[in-house]
Write a protein that holds these residues in place. Structure first.
Motif, short mmCIF file in Angstrom:
data_model
loop_
_atom_site.label_atom_id
_atom_site.label_comp_id
_atom_site.label_asym_id
_atom_site.label_seq_id
_atom_site.Cartn_x
_atom_site.Cartn_y
_atom_site.Cartn_z
N MET A 71 0.83 -1.20 0.00
CA MET A 71 0.00 0.00 0.00
C MET A 71 0.87 1.25 0.00
N ALA A 72 0.62 2.11 -0.97
CA ALA A 72 1.33 3.37 -0.98
C ALA A 72 0.80 4.25 0.14
N GLU A 73 1.68 4.95 0.78
CA GLU A 73 1.21 5.87 1.81
C GLU A 73 1.89 7.21 1.65
N ARG A 74 1.24 8.21 2.19
CA ARG A 74 1.77 9.56 2.07
C ARG A 74 2.92 9.75 3.05
N GLN A 75 4.00 10.32 2.56
CA GLN A 75 5.13 10.58 3.43
C GLN A 75 5.45 12.07 3.43
N ARG A 76 6.12 12.50 4.47
CA ARG A 76 6.39 13.92 4.65
C ARG A 76 7.79 14.10 5.20
N ARG A 77 8.49 15.11 4.70
CA ARG A 77 9.83 15.38 5.23
C ARG A 77 10.11 16.88 5.21
N VAL A 78 10.74 17.35 6.26
CA VAL A 78 11.20 18.74 6.30
C VAL A 78 12.59 18.79 5.68
N LEU A 79 12.80 19.77 4.80
CA LEU A 79 14.04 19.88 4.02
C LEU A 79 14.70 21.23 4.35
N PRO A 80 15.62 21.24 5.29
CA PRO A 80 16.21 22.52 5.72
C PRO A 80 17.05 23.20 4.64
N THR A 81 17.71 22.42 3.79
CA THR A 81 18.61 23.03 2.79
C THR A 81 18.36 22.41 1.42
N VAL A 82 18.89 23.08 0.40
CA VAL A 82 18.76 22.57 -0.97
C VAL A 82 19.42 21.19 -1.09
N ALA A 83 20.47 20.96 -0.31
CA ALA A 83 21.13 19.64 -0.34
C ALA A 83 20.17 18.55 0.15
N ASP A 84 19.34 18.89 1.11
CA ASP A 84 18.36 17.92 1.61
C ASP A 84 17.32 17.61 0.54
N THR A 85 16.94 18.63 -0.21
CA THR A 85 15.95 18.43 -1.28
C THR A 85 16.54 17.54 -2.38
N GLU A 86 17.80 17.81 -2.73
CA GLU A 86 18.46 16.97 -3.74
C GLU A 86 18.60 15.54 -3.24
N ALA A 87 18.90 15.39 -1.96
CA ALA A 87 19.05 14.04 -1.39
C ALA A 87 17.73 13.28 -1.43
N LEU A 88 16.63 13.98 -1.18
CA LEU A 88 15.32 13.32 -1.28
C LEU A 88 15.09 12.87 -2.72
N GLY A 89 15.49 13.69 -3.68
CA GLY A 89 15.35 13.30 -5.08
C GLY A 89 16.12 12.02 -5.40
N ARG A 90 17.35 11.95 -4.90
CA ARG A 90 18.14 10.72 -5.12
C ARG A 90 17.46 9.51 -4.50
N GLU A 91 16.88 9.73 -3.35
CA GLU A 91 16.20 8.63 -2.64
C GLU A 91 14.95 8.18 -3.42
N LEU A 92 14.16 9.15 -3.88
CA LEU A 92 12.95 8.81 -4.63
C LEU A 92 13.31 8.08 -5.93
N ALA A 93 14.44 8.44 -6.50
CA ALA A 93 14.87 7.83 -7.76
C ALA A 93 15.04 6.33 -7.64
N GLU A 94 15.38 5.87 -6.46
CA GLU A 94 15.61 4.44 -6.26
C GLU A 94 14.37 3.61 -6.60
N SER A 95 13.20 4.20 -6.43
CA SER A 95 11.97 3.44 -6.69
C SER A 95 11.37 3.76 -8.05
N LEU A 96 12.11 4.50 -8.90
CA LEU A 96 11.56 4.89 -10.20
C LEU A 96 12.10 4.01 -11.32
N HIS A 97 11.20 3.68 -12.24
CA HIS A 97 11.54 2.80 -13.36
C HIS A 97 10.94 3.36 -14.64
N ALA A 98 11.34 2.76 -15.76
CA ALA A 98 10.85 3.21 -17.07
C ALA A 98 9.33 3.28 -17.06
#
Ligand SMILES: Nc1ncnc2c1ncn2[C@@H]1O[C@H](COP(=O)(O)OP(=O)(O)OP(=O)(O)O)[C@@H](O)[C@H]1O
Ligand SMILES: [Mg+2]
Length: 150
Positions: free
Chosen positions: A1-28
């Motif tokens: 089951m997909a669920e909604r997640q939330r994260r506070v991102l203090p810096t641009v580096a944190d935002t980029e890190a979240l992107g890298r993390e989300l990428a792990e579950s992305l496919h064609a």
């Protein structure tokens, strides 16, 4: 089951890190819809996703070209995929216009990340990852809320 997640991102580096993390579950064929006001960090998040996917080319705001394609590069731990980075801001909610974009990449073979895509591009895939970015006034702090939406 997909669920909604939330994260506070203090810096641009944190935002980029979240992107890298989300990428792990992305496919064609996966679609990512980035929502949030001007300067919320949509492009920063897209940069992190591109980094995580290991695609080629530098991610910048696609505002003046609507869509930018990044060729597949070297990806750790999953099959390499191309990335199509779209800015739907000026599409004005015109569904046909995005379909008419003359993209080389077969959209089903790529990960598609769309800034300002909410309400405009959801039809392109059976489900999509919706990321809502919010910014605090007079602060670098951003908050991301994300979920897979059918
Ligand atoms: N926590 C943070 N997360 C993301 N960006 C941040 C953060 N703190 C500061 N910033 C800065 O805010 C700006 C975010 O710009 P970005 O281009 O990513 O936003 P955007 O949502 O894509 O804007 P636009 O609507 O113009 O496309 C950058 O200058 C970035 O350095
Ligand atoms: Mg942007």
């Amino acid at each position: 089951m997909a669920e909604r997640q939330r994260r506070v991102l203090p810096t641009v580096a944190d935002t980029e890190a979240l992107g890298r993390e989300l990428a792990e579950s992305l496919h064609a064929g996966d679609l990512v819809v980035l929502d949030g006001p001007l300067g919320a960090g949509k492009t920063a998040l897209a940069r992190g996703i591109a980094d995580g996917l290991g695609v080629q080319g530098r991610v910048t705001s696609p505002t003046f070209i609507i869509a930018r394609q990044h060729r597949a590069g070297h990806r750790v731990g999953a099959p390499a995929v191309p990335l199509v980075h779209v800015d739907a801001y000026r599409l004005g909610g015109d569904l046909d216009e995005l379909d008419a974009l003359d993209l080389d990449a077969d959209l089903h073979q790529a990960v598609i990340v769309v800034e300002w895509g909410r309400g405009v591009v959801e039809h392109l895939a059976e489900r999509h990852l919706r990321v809502q970015l919010a910014r605090e006034p007079d602060s670098d702090v951003r908050t991301a809320v994300w979920e897979w939406v059918d």
